[in-house]
Design a protein around this motif. Sequence first.
Motif, PDB file in Angstrom:
ATOM      1  N   GLY A   1       0.649 -19.361  17.197  1.00  0.00           N
ATOM      2  CA  GLY A   1       1.042 -18.980  18.545  1.00  0.00           C
ATOM      3  C   GLY A   1       0.851 -17.518  18.904  1.00  0.00           C
ATOM      4  N   ALA A   2       0.314 -16.737  17.992  1.00  0.00           N
ATOM      5  CA  ALA A   2       0.145 -15.304  18.261  1.00  0.00           C
ATOM      6  C   ALA A   2      -0.739 -15.062  19.483  1.00  0.00           C
ATOM      7  N   CYS A   3      -1.794 -15.836  19.609  1.00  0.00           N
ATOM      8  CA  CYS A   3      -2.731 -15.624  20.719  1.00  0.00           C
ATOM      9  C   CYS A   3      -2.054 -15.847  22.070  1.00  0.00           C
TER      10      CYS A   3
ATOM     11  N   CYS B   1      -2.110 -12.949  24.808  1.00  0.00           N
ATOM     12  CA  CYS B   1      -2.896 -13.151  26.034  1.00  0.00           C
ATOM     13  C   CYS B   1      -2.612 -14.538  26.620  1.00  0.00           C
ATOM     14  N   PRO B   2      -1.434 -14.709  27.194  1.00  0.00           N
ATOM     15  CA  PRO B   2      -1.051 -16.034  27.714  1.00  0.00           C
ATOM     16  C   PRO B   2      -1.876 -16.489  28.911  1.00  0.00           C
ATOM     17  N   GLU B   3      -2.600 -15.549  29.530  1.00  0.00           N
ATOM     18  CA  GLU B   3      -3.442 -15.931  30.672  1.00  0.00           C
ATOM     19  C   GLU B   3      -4.660 -16.732  30.211  1.00  0.00           C
ATOM     20  N   VAL B   4      -5.038 -16.564  28.938  1.00  0.00           N
ATOM     21  CA  VAL B   4      -6.244 -17.215  28.418  1.00  0.00           C
ATOM     22  C   VAL B   4      -5.908 -18.326  27.416  1.00  0.00           C
TER      23      VAL B   4
ATOM     24  N   GLY C   1       0.069 -28.960  19.376  1.00  0.00           N
ATOM     25  CA  GLY C   1       0.646 -27.817  18.667  1.00  0.00           C
ATOM     26  C   GLY C   1      -0.362 -26.776  18.243  1.00  0.00           C
ATOM     27  N   LEU C   2      -1.595 -26.943  18.667  1.00  0.00           N
ATOM     28  CA  LEU C   2      -2.643 -25.971  18.363  1.00  0.00           C
ATOM     29  C   LEU C   2      -3.067 -25.292  19.659  1.00  0.00           C
ATOM     30  N   ALA C   3      -3.661 -24.125  19.528  1.00  0.00           N
ATOM     31  CA  ALA C   3      -4.018 -23.352  20.715  1.00  0.00           C
ATOM     32  C   ALA C   3      -5.283 -23.887  21.373  1.00  0.00           C
TER      33      ALA C   3
END
Length: 62
Positions: free
Chosen positions: A14-16, A20-23, A30-32
């Motif tokens: 979840g670091a990303c 940068c929650p806009e992207v 559960g994966l980005a």
Amino acid sequence: MKAFVDKDICIGCGACTGTCPEVFEMDDDGLAVAIEDEISDDLEESAVEACEGCPVDAITVE
Ligand code: F3S
């Protein structure tokens, strides 16, 4: 610029999404996942930061 998450590599930390929650957002599995659209200029810096901050190098930006 576009961003891609390799779900075979992502461990769902979840670091990303924090950087940068806009992207990036967490998918139902559960994966980005990254937005499919072209990343706007003002978000490129934080998208690259998210890429560099991924502990397992699951993110590609190009
Ligand atoms: Fe996955 Fe890396 Fe984001 S492990 S949740 S792509 S920081």
